[in-house]
Structures are given as structure tokens and as C-alpha cells.
Design a protein around this motif. Sequence first.
Motif, mmCIF file in Angstrom:
data_model
loop_
_atom_site.group_PDB
_atom_site.id
_atom_site.type_symbol
_atom_site.label_atom_id
_atom_site.label_comp_id
_atom_site.label_asym_id
_atom_site.label_seq_id
_atom_site.Cartn_x
_atom_site.Cartn_y
_atom_site.Cartn_z
ATOM 1 N N ILE A 1 51.725 -57.829 70.793
ATOM 2 C CA ILE A 1 50.633 -58.028 71.745
ATOM 3 C C ILE A 1 51.214 -58.059 73.154
ATOM 4 O O ILE A 1 52.166 -58.780 73.425
ATOM 5 N N ASP A 2 50.640 -57.254 74.063
ATOM 6 C CA ASP A 2 51.038 -57.334 75.459
ATOM 7 C C ASP A 2 49.868 -57.908 76.260
ATOM 8 O O ASP A 2 48.827 -58.247 75.700
ATOM 9 N N SER B 1 47.669 -56.614 78.347
ATOM 10 C CA SER B 1 46.390 -55.890 78.288
ATOM 11 C C SER B 1 45.736 -56.053 76.922
ATOM 12 O O SER B 1 44.507 -56.168 76.833
ATOM 13 N N ASP B 2 46.540 -56.076 75.851
ATOM 14 C CA ASP B 2 45.987 -56.334 74.519
ATOM 15 C C ASP B 2 45.355 -57.723 74.467
ATOM 16 O O ASP B 2 44.249 -57.897 73.949
ATOM 17 N N ARG C 1 50.263 -61.823 64.769
ATOM 18 C CA ARG C 1 50.039 -60.497 65.358
ATOM 19 C C ARG C 1 51.269 -60.129 66.171
ATOM 20 O O ARG C 1 51.580 -60.778 67.156
ATOM 21 N N SER D 1 41.922 -57.925 76.000
ATOM 22 C CA SER D 1 40.823 -57.239 75.324
ATOM 23 C C SER D 1 40.592 -57.694 73.883
ATOM 24 O O SER D 1 39.524 -57.468 73.334
ATOM 25 N N MET D 2 41.573 -58.331 73.276
ATOM 26 C CA MET D 2 41.445 -58.744 71.870
ATOM 27 C C MET D 2 40.705 -60.072 71.746
ATOM 28 O O MET D 2 40.730 -60.901 72.663
#
Length: 178
Positions: free
Chosen positions: A92-93, A95-96, A89, A99-100
Motif C-alpha cells: 500500500i502506498d 495514493s492507495d 495488505r 482511495s482504499m
Amino acid sequence: MACMHDHSCEDHDCSSDWSLYKHIDLSKVSALNEAVPGSVKSVFKAWKHRLNSSELLLRFTSDVKIKGISIVGGADGTSPCKMRAFINRDGIDCSDAQSMQPIQEWDLAENLQGVLEYQTRYSRFQGVGNLTLHFPENFGGDTTQMHYIGLKGEAKQLKRDAVANIVYELMPNPSDHK
């Protein structure tokens, strides 16, 4: 990540049998929220140097199969206590990552000597081209420190055969194809 056989790996370096260190493209390793820019590259090192002190995205030079992960964290509560993994992936930071849904999540123990290994769900960690590790919590320290990350597994060697004979027909002759 110690070996499971009858010798001391301190005396005999058998990490070449399982370590993915030589397959990490260090020029493409990055971290979010690191205190010293570029310092994340120093946590990936050969097994024999794991005790030398010195949210990341890891790219490999070829697809790999990851069997286990070892983390050496900092003392006084600064070791990570949770680890979340995302594979293949990009972008992706933090915050991602919060939540992921990760491919796998671990509760970690403080591992100051680098002897604990966290097994992956091996069937999910096949064909890994890049790996994102997220460390959302530590054992109560102000910051999270890591001194070593080790990956146990296998690299898939891409084999290509050279083309031996090429035939190109500009104007096909039907009599040649019977």
C-alpha cells in the motif's frame, strides 16, 4: 493505554501484560514520506519510554490480535488528527491508502502524554500479520509528527508438536493391514 486497575503504571510496569511491542519485527517497519529515512522505527518503543522523543507498514513476528492503539504526536498542530488502518495488505502506498476502504478509521485527539487509547473493532483485528497505518491529516501543522505508537493486544503463539513416529512403506505388505 493506561491500566484499568488500582495502581500507578508509572510505578509498576504492567505493560508486559498487554503490549505488542516485543512482537513487532522492527527490521521490517517502513514509512512513506518520512523526513529522516528509517526514523519511523523510533516511534515503536516500550510503554515506559513513550514520552522520550526520538504512513508506516508494520510486520509482526507472529499473528496478533489488536485491541487498542495509542498515538503520541507532536505539539503545535503537528499531531495526527485522523488515523486509518489496513490489515494484511502488502504494497500500500499513499495514493492507495487515500482511495482504499480501511478496516477502521478514527478521529484522533491531541494526545501529548500518551494516555488516550483508541479501541479497535476487535473482531476485525484478529490474525493480523501486518498492519498499515495511514495518517492523512493533522491539526494544522506543516508536517505530521509522531513520537510513539503503542499497540495493545495479544500475540498468538504458534505451537507445533514434534513428530514422534513415522512409518514409511516402500512396498506395502497387505498382510500387515488387517
